[in-house]
Design an enzyme around this catalytic site. Sequence first.
Site, PDB file in Angstrom:
ATOM      1  N   ASP A  94       0.814  -1.219   0.000  1.00  0.00           N
ATOM      2  CA  ASP A  94       0.000   0.000   0.000  1.00  0.00           C
ATOM      3  C   ASP A  94       0.851   1.274   0.000  1.00  0.00           C
ATOM      4  OD1 ASP A  94      -2.198  -1.766   0.329  1.00  0.00           O
ATOM      5  OD2 ASP A  94      -2.004  -1.672   2.512  1.00  0.00           O
TER       6      ASP A  94
ATOM      7  N   GLU B 119     -11.369   0.576  -3.882  1.00  0.00           N
ATOM      8  CA  GLU B 119     -10.715   1.029  -2.655  1.00  0.00           C
ATOM      9  C   GLU B 119      -9.466   1.814  -3.020  1.00  0.00           C
ATOM     10  OE1 GLU B 119      -9.955  -2.438  -0.259  1.00  0.00           O
ATOM     11  OE2 GLU B 119      -8.632  -3.346  -1.726  1.00  0.00           O
TER      12      GLU B 119
HETATM   13  O1  FUB Z   1      -3.408  -3.668   3.049  1.00  0.00           O
HETATM   14  C1  FUB Z   1      -4.712  -3.941   3.464  1.00  0.00           C
HETATM   15  C2  FUB Z   1      -5.671  -3.555   2.383  1.00  0.00           C
HETATM   16  O2  FUB Z   1      -5.398  -4.295   1.212  1.00  0.00           O
HETATM   17  C3  FUB Z   1      -5.570  -2.138   1.956  1.00  0.00           C
HETATM   18  O3  FUB Z   1      -6.124  -1.255   2.861  1.00  0.00           O
HETATM   19  C4  FUB Z   1      -6.251  -2.232   0.641  1.00  0.00           C
HETATM   20  O4  FUB Z   1      -6.089  -1.111  -0.163  1.00  0.00           O
HETATM   21  C5  FUB Z   1      -5.587  -3.460   0.086  1.00  0.00           C
HETATM   22  O5  FUB Z   1      -4.338  -3.190  -0.460  1.00  0.00           O
END
Ligand code: FUB
Length: 445
Positions: A32, A206
Amino acid sequence: MKFKMVFSWIALMSCGYLFAQNPIIRNQYTADPSVRVFGDKIFLFPSHDIFSEEGKGRIGWFCMEDYHVFSSANLTDWQDHGMIVTQNAVDWVRPNSYSMWAPDCIERNGKYYFYYPTSPKDTVYGRGFTVGVAIADKPEGPYKPQSTPIKGIRGIDPNVFIDKDGQAYIYWSQGNIYGAKLKENMIELASEVFTLAELPKQGLKEGPYVIERNGIYYMTYPHVENKIERLEYAIGDNPLGPFKIVGAIMDESPTGCWTNHHSMVEFKGQWYLFYHHNDYSPNFDKARSVRADSMFFNADGTIQKVIPTLRGIGVTKATDEIQLDRYSEKSGTGATISFVDNIDKFKGWSTTLDQIGGWVKYNTVDFGNSKYAEVILKARNLSPTTLELRSGDFKGTVLTNLEVPASSEWKEIAIPVTINASGIHHLTFVSKQNAGIEIDWIRFK
Ligand code: FUB
């Protein structure tokens, strides 16, 4: 045996900076990535994947306890400034939730605001995830966590954008993507929450990341259209939209890593896309590693699709360990890549050349302007092997033959050469034997 090579400059790389191979952080899992330029350095704020176990997180799921920050002045050498926020040092975080997910950081008036989504212990802050802020005077910290999370946010993956007029916006996700204005203090919402409903209706969205370039606002986000995430974008005239969907920035992982999560930054005149992949953990896609590749805009402002590479970006010094396994290209047969150690995957990869004509090409090696007397290989090979070193591709000029003696153990083998070299070169190593040589790295001395 001595060889003389006189190289000429390759005009291909003109930026003159040094960069890393992929993945860029090689001693821990990182995911991320949020990258920012602060001063003359680039700062990387990733999540920090670890493995869950009984009593520690949810088995088989994401497990994250803390955050580190990294910086680099040249994109090759990354400094780990250490841990900046950890779950049990924040009062309102549910102890042992191991849910310190994708963060972001931004500077305003000399203060650095670090935003992180996590699970609150008290339902007064809502169930699921909310977003906290920690503030520092320097990008590397120390960061002081605020005593309460931002009121009004339910969700993950915060991203903060400050527009040209000074107005700050915060975005986050919870299936859809949401946005709101932030107050000048950067820790309170200054508007109602907007659902960015113009983005794809179907499938999880997301990881929002907003940039502005030449008056175009880019809302970029991972989206699951078909099982796993693809990086996509939409554009608009305003930070809160409406946005018009344009297309993909990076296709789904060819090996099935379920998540991707990115940020993008212009550093010294070049745009870069930072993203992640499960390089060091091919069988478990919740242990990921940050990568970076160059990114280009078309004249009309659209983004050229980024093809992920192992080679990464920029230039490797000839005197550094050149990891051929992070190749630019290789032959279809006769060249394979495998982990050096299947237990400790952070030891990295090696290249096996085991067919006459098998080759591996590694681009943009900087020889500076020096004389080199040895090529040193960390290698293992059961019988003596000849490797051709060619300039350019596998049909390029043969610069020298490296006669590599047999070694049944991994060993650093020094081969005398005479090289007068300057500038940046693409190198191709071609096998002259079927016997099979494993190479961990090569460097020039
Ligand atoms: O790293 C946990 C979660 O997985 C993140 O918050 C999302 O964006 C995905 O990458």
